[in-house]
Structure formats: C-alpha cells, structure tokens
Design an enzyme around this catalytic site. Sequence first.
Site, PDB file in Angstrom:
ATOM      1  N   ASP A 199      -3.843 -78.236  51.459  1.00  9.08           N
ATOM      2  CA  ASP A 199      -4.411 -79.334  51.037  1.00  9.08           C
ATOM      3  C   ASP A 199      -4.016 -79.160  49.358  1.00  9.08           C
ATOM      4  OD1 ASP A 199      -6.000 -81.366  49.957  1.00  9.08           O
ATOM      5  OD2 ASP A 199      -7.793 -80.354  50.325  1.00  9.08           O
ATOM      6  N   TYR A 238      -7.190-101.246  55.683  1.00  6.52           N
ATOM      7  CA  TYR A 238      -6.876-101.366  54.374  1.00  6.52           C
ATOM      8  C   TYR A 238      -5.814-102.250  54.054  1.00  6.52           C
ATOM      9  CZ  TYR A 238      -8.112 -98.618  50.095  1.00  6.52           C
ATOM     10  OH  TYR A 238      -8.575 -98.057  48.921  1.00  6.52           O
ATOM     11  N   ALA A 289      -3.709 -89.243  50.354  1.00 11.97           N
ATOM     12  CA  ALA A 289      -3.833 -88.555  51.655  1.00 11.97           C
ATOM     13  C   ALA A 289      -4.784 -87.421  51.948  1.00 11.97           C
ATOM     14  CB  ALA A 289      -2.572 -87.511  51.393  1.00 11.97           C
ATOM     15  N   ASP A 290      -5.638 -87.198  50.845  1.00 14.40           N
ATOM     16  CA  ASP A 290      -6.732 -86.560  51.109  1.00 14.40           C
ATOM     17  C   ASP A 290      -7.826 -87.206  51.888  1.00 14.40           C
ATOM     18  OD1 ASP A 290      -6.897 -88.050  48.993  1.00 14.40           O
ATOM     19  OD2 ASP A 290      -8.275 -86.988  47.843  1.00 14.40           O
TER      20      ASP A 290
END
Length: 256
Positions: free
Chosen positions: A6, A100, A108-109
């Site tokens: 991450d 969306y 991406a998180d």
Amino acid sequence: MILTVDVGNTQITGGLFDDNKLVLQFRRTTSVGNSSDELGVFFRSVLRENGFHWQKIERIGVCSVVPSINYSLSSAFTKYFNKSSLFIQAGIKTGLKLKYANPKEIGADRIAGAIGAAALHPEKNLIIIDMGTATTIDVVTDQKEYLGGAILPGLRISVDALANGTAKLPIVEIIKPEHSCGTNTIEAIQSGLYYGNLGGIKELKSQFEKTVLAGKKPYVLGTGGFSRIFEETKIFDELCPELVLLGIKKALELNQ
C-alpha cells in the site's frame, strides 16, 4: 505467500499473507526518487530479516496513490521477485459496482478499502473511514455498490497548513487534547484538529445515512494511521488497520 503493498503519500505499508493469515507488516517512508533497485533490495531484505524468503512469494498486489513511483515498483518486483504485480485501479475485477461518474478518478486506496470492507461484511451497508494523509469517507451498499463519498484534508496536512500559512501558529503533536476548550495556542490547535475532524466525520456519516442509504444504519469501519486517536469516540463499529492490505489480497484473488 502473497505480498501486498500500500503506497501512500507519506508511507509505504507492506503486508505478507500466508494463506489467509497476515504474518508480517512493515513500513518505510515514501520517496518518489527511489530506483527499482533500491526498492527491490528493500523488499527482499525486509522479508529475509523477518525469516521469510522472497522465492516463496506467489503473487504481488499494489495499491498506490503516488503514480510517479509505480514504474520503479513494478520494475523492482519483476527484477527481484520474477513476478508481475497487479496494481489496483478501475478496470480490474473488484467485486464492486463502481457508481462513480468516472471510475478512473477513484483513488486506488479507496477502491482497495472498499474491496476489503465488502469482503469482511458482504451483506451490510458500509461506511469506510480511512484517516491517512487525506481522510476519505466512502459508502458501499449491501448490494456491493460503491457510491463514492467525501475527501477531507488529513490531520497532518491540516497541522502543516496552519503552521506554514500563518506567522505565529506552531506545528503541534496530533493527539486528543485534555480539554476541548484550549487554554493555550497548542491546546487550541489540537482541539480544533481533533473535534473539528470528529464533528466533520459525524456529520458526513449522518448525511450519507439520510441521503444515500435511505435511513438505514451503516456499519462503520475505520482504518489509516490516525484512526486510533478516535477509537474511544465510538464513531467506528470496527477498527481494521489492515483493511487496505486485505482489499489488495482480495483483488488478487478476483483477478487470478
């Protein structure tokens, strides 16, 4: 074993899964100037120093909000692990319906957190609060629809903005203040940061519940480095520090 990475604006967090168990977590500072060799050596070294061998890695997943480091990361895993890596982004299989306007705009998180939350609680309406460099608040329905959410300046950004944008306000430690009504400048800043963010999160949660979840009470998951500061406020039903890593692992499973 599965390696999940991450990449945040401030830190890179790594997680190593053996079957479904998270057996190792590690961190390093995000630096866009790192070469693929520096990153490859780091990942190999941190695994070795913790008793794991890089050759046991079967799959690698990456969630990155720092595009400038992605090429070096991808090259590092190709060169030092002999593996291609899956980057979380719109277009891969997520198990979610991304409601969306432009799914490519979703961080991406945020996608990884939503994937992880839906995997943990597949039949619940969810609000995911990720408190890192930015604070993101996202909604996922019990039908696995990602509806979007809100983005706020993170606590660290807010501290820096106050210090850099004023002549006299200092950088302060980010903690829950002893008093809500600060009796000195440091306490006053800490109070504004803490209770201002708490109030904002509560209001957004309430708005989402009323406007997009038809009054249905959501299950709220907290994650990100600053979420623990708010643990005792009970704004979270569950605190899951490894949520994004779990989401990356789930995405790898969906995209085999």
